[in-house]
Design a protein around this motif. Structure first.
Motif, mmCIF file in Angstrom:
data_model
loop_
_atom_site.group_PDB
_atom_site.id
_atom_site.type_symbol
_atom_site.label_atom_id
_atom_site.label_comp_id
_atom_site.label_asym_id
_atom_site.label_seq_id
_atom_site.Cartn_x
_atom_site.Cartn_y
_atom_site.Cartn_z
ATOM 1 N N GLY A 27 18.674 28.556 -28.864
ATOM 2 C CA GLY A 27 18.098 27.231 -28.656
ATOM 3 C C GLY A 27 17.415 27.115 -27.312
ATOM 4 O O GLY A 27 17.808 27.742 -26.321
ATOM 5 N N TYR A 28 16.387 26.291 -27.274
ATOM 6 C CA TYR A 28 15.616 26.077 -26.045
ATOM 7 C C TYR A 28 16.520 25.479 -24.964
ATOM 8 O O TYR A 28 17.266 24.536 -25.206
ATOM 9 N N GLY A 29 16.448 26.049 -23.776
ATOM 10 C CA GLY A 29 17.231 25.526 -22.667
ATOM 11 C C GLY A 29 18.646 26.048 -22.607
ATOM 12 O O GLY A 29 19.416 25.679 -21.717
ATOM 13 N N GLY A 30 19.007 26.918 -23.535
ATOM 14 C CA GLY A 30 20.356 27.463 -23.544
ATOM 15 C C GLY A 30 20.372 28.901 -23.052
ATOM 16 O O GLY A 30 19.364 29.425 -22.557
ATOM 17 N N PRO A 31 21.502 29.570 -23.197
ATOM 18 C CA PRO A 31 21.598 30.980 -22.800
ATOM 19 C C PRO A 31 20.776 31.846 -23.748
ATOM 20 O O PRO A 31 20.297 31.367 -24.781
ATOM 21 N N PRO A 32 20.601 33.126 -23.419
ATOM 22 C CA PRO A 32 19.858 34.019 -24.315
ATOM 23 C C PRO A 32 20.445 34.009 -25.723
ATOM 24 O O PRO A 32 21.654 33.868 -25.907
ATOM 25 N N ALA A 33 19.571 34.148 -26.701
ATOM 26 C CA ALA A 33 20.023 34.141 -28.098
ATOM 27 C C ALA A 33 21.027 35.261 -28.330
ATOM 28 O O ALA A 33 20.943 36.346 -27.738
ATOM 29 N N ARG A 34 21.963 34.983 -29.223
ATOM 30 C CA ARG A 34 22.984 35.988 -29.543
ATOM 31 C C ARG A 34 23.183 35.997 -31.051
ATOM 32 O O ARG A 34 23.255 34.929 -31.680
ATOM 33 N N GLU A 35 23.275 37.189 -31.632
ATOM 34 C CA GLU A 35 23.501 37.319 -33.064
ATOM 35 C C GLU A 35 24.610 38.330 -33.322
ATOM 36 O O GLU A 35 24.753 39.314 -32.592
ATOM 37 N N VAL A 36 25.369 38.069 -34.372
ATOM 38 C CA VAL A 36 26.467 38.932 -34.786
ATOM 39 C C VAL A 36 26.355 39.133 -36.286
ATOM 40 O O VAL A 36 26.033 38.182 -37.018
ATOM 41 N N SER A 37 26.613 40.347 -36.775
ATOM 42 C CA SER A 37 26.653 40.548 -38.224
ATOM 43 C C SER A 37 27.598 41.677 -38.558
ATOM 44 O O SER A 37 27.790 42.608 -37.762
ATOM 45 N N PHE A 38 28.181 41.573 -39.738
ATOM 46 C CA PHE A 38 29.140 42.575 -40.198
ATOM 47 C C PHE A 38 29.087 42.634 -41.717
ATOM 48 O O PHE A 38 29.009 41.597 -42.386
ATOM 49 N N THR A 39 29.126 43.840 -42.267
ATOM 50 C CA THR A 39 29.091 44.028 -43.720
ATOM 51 C C THR A 39 30.065 45.121 -44.120
ATOM 52 O O THR A 39 30.096 46.182 -43.499
ATOM 53 N N ALA A 40 30.840 44.845 -45.155
ATOM 54 C CA ALA A 40 31.701 45.868 -45.761
ATOM 55 C C ALA A 40 31.590 45.708 -47.271
ATOM 56 O O ALA A 40 31.853 44.637 -47.809
ATOM 57 N N GLY A 41 31.178 46.761 -47.965
ATOM 58 C CA GLY A 41 31.006 46.675 -49.408
ATOM 59 C C GLY A 41 29.561 46.401 -49.770
ATOM 60 O O GLY A 41 28.640 46.988 -49.191
ATOM 61 N N LEU A 42 29.355 45.514 -50.724
ATOM 62 C CA LEU A 42 28.010 45.211 -51.203
ATOM 63 C C LEU A 42 27.099 44.756 -50.067
ATOM 64 O O LEU A 42 27.511 43.967 -49.215
ATOM 65 N N THR A 43 25.862 45.231 -50.096
ATOM 66 C CA THR A 43 24.913 44.819 -49.072
ATOM 67 C C THR A 43 24.263 43.484 -49.399
ATOM 68 O O THR A 43 23.742 42.809 -48.511
ATOM 69 N N ARG A 44 24.274 43.077 -50.681
ATOM 70 C CA ARG A 44 23.769 41.775 -51.087
ATOM 71 C C ARG A 44 24.784 41.142 -52.032
ATOM 72 O O ARG A 44 25.389 41.839 -52.854
ATOM 73 N N MET A 45 24.934 39.825 -51.925
ATOM 74 C CA MET A 45 25.937 39.128 -52.719
ATOM 75 C C MET A 45 25.344 37.860 -53.318
ATOM 76 O O MET A 45 24.481 37.222 -52.715
ATOM 77 N N ARG A 46 25.815 37.493 -54.507
ATOM 78 C CA ARG A 46 25.371 36.245 -55.127
ATOM 79 C C ARG A 46 25.798 35.066 -54.255
ATOM 80 O O ARG A 46 26.891 35.054 -53.712
ATOM 81 N N CYS A 47 24.930 34.074 -54.173
ATOM 82 C CA CYS A 47 25.134 33.039 -53.157
ATOM 83 C C CYS A 47 26.076 31.925 -53.576
ATOM 84 O O CYS A 47 26.418 31.077 -52.751
ATOM 85 N N ALA A 48 26.521 31.872 -54.831
ATOM 86 C CA ALA A 48 27.327 30.733 -55.303
ATOM 87 C C ALA A 48 26.592 29.447 -54.933
ATOM 88 O O ALA A 48 25.415 29.311 -55.212
ATOM 89 N N SER A 49 27.232 28.491 -54.300
ATOM 90 C CA SER A 49 26.599 27.207 -53.974
ATOM 91 C C SER A 49 26.206 27.113 -52.504
ATOM 92 O O SER A 49 25.916 26.023 -52.003
ATOM 93 N N LEU A 50 26.184 28.227 -51.816
ATOM 94 C CA LEU A 50 25.993 28.213 -50.370
ATOM 95 C C LEU A 50 24.628 27.692 -49.944
ATOM 96 O O LEU A 50 24.484 27.174 -48.836
ATOM 97 N N LEU A 51 23.625 27.822 -50.798
ATOM 98 C CA LEU A 51 22.264 27.441 -50.414
ATOM 99 C C LEU A 51 21.882 26.028 -50.844
ATOM 100 O O LEU A 51 20.744 25.606 -50.636
ATOM 101 N N LYS A 52 22.798 25.288 -51.425
ATOM 102 C CA LYS A 52 22.448 23.953 -51.932
ATOM 103 C C LYS A 52 21.813 23.052 -50.873
ATOM 104 O O LYS A 52 20.823 22.359 -51.161
ATOM 105 N N PRO A 53 22.322 23.000 -49.642
ATOM 106 C CA PRO A 53 21.643 22.167 -48.640
ATOM 107 C C PRO A 53 20.210 22.613 -48.356
ATOM 108 O O PRO A 53 19.331 21.765 -48.112
#
Length: 259
Positions: A27-53
């Protein structure tokens, strides 16, 4: 970035389980951007209802206001599948996904088979986090539709939040979860996204995805019966995946540098 904490979480999981976690702090005016990611098993997964918003957000420009609110609010607040389908098919799956690509830079394709199944879109946790970060910053910058949808996410009840707010130590977090087990799967999917309140255009997004084995024939039949009859199945998902989901969220929260 892979944290030891994530490895510890999956050490005792069945080899057929799949889990993912991702987080973005920027975000603007904040500390440097930071990202974290981790995967074990399938590289892609069905989204269920996660994308409704996200579906609700981009649909606002294509559906008359009163009709949009009638469908979008329950799709987000109580995870209504019927109202989500009203948006998904009313606007068009390809149009919604193309609009999301234009707005967020994240590309998702139509699921194989029946495109009316909005929950079969395949995602990664990192993609979901990236899309929600754009959505949250749009809300902070004055996008009225994004702001309204974000407000609805804050109204999601604890019975459908799987403890995501507690895992982020943020009672005001905006949350959306997804839970489902399709007849063609031998796993149950339980997913969560949490957007932490921050000032200005600074955002923190945390995503956790799980697909855990659910192979007992009798249990699966009971589950399918409950789904078919319209009964809640959140308790089944909580018993199977709740602790893991919350631990993925809290570990990501820590890895993003939050105290």
């Amino acid at each position: 970035m892979v944290a030891v904490g994530f490895n510890e979480l999956i050490d005792k999981l069945d080899h057929s389980a799949s889990v993912q976690a991702a987080g973005i702090r920027r975000g603007y005016g904040g500390p440097p951007a930071r990202e974290v990611s981790f995967t074990a098993g399938l590289t892609r997964m069905r989204c269920a209802s996660l994308l409704k918003p996200l579906y609700a957000w981009v649909s606002a420009a294509r559906v008359p206001d009163a009709r949009w609110r009638e469908l979008a609010e329950p799709a987000v607040v109580v995870s209504s599948n019927a109202d989500t389908i009203g948006l998904w098919l009313g606007v068009g799956p390809r149009v919604i996904l193309d609009d999301l690509r234009e707005r967020t830079g994240v590309r998702w394709g139509l699921p194989n088979g029946d495109p009316s199944r909005f929950g079969s879109v395949e995602v990664t946790a990192a993609e979901v986090a990236a899309a929600y970060a754009v959505f949250a910053q749009s809300a902070a910058a004055g996008d009225a539709a994004a702001g309204e949808v974000l407000g609805w996410m804050r109204q999601v009840s604890e019975t459908q939040a799987f403890g995501a707010r507690e895992a982020t130590r943020s009672p005001e977090a905006a949350v959306k979860c997804g839970w489902y087990g399709a007849p063609d799967e031998t796993t149950l999917r339980t997913h969560a996204v949490a957007l932490l309140p921050r000032t200005g255009t600074k955002v923190t997004v945390i995503v956790a995805l799980t697909a855990l084995p659910y192979t007992d024939a009798r249990d699966r039949e009971t589950y399918r019966t409950k789904v078919t009859q319209g009964h809640a199945v959140e308790d089944i998902h909580e018993n199977l995946a709740g602790d893991l989901l919350r631990n993925l969220i809290s570990t990501t929260h820590t890895e993003l540098g939050h105290p």
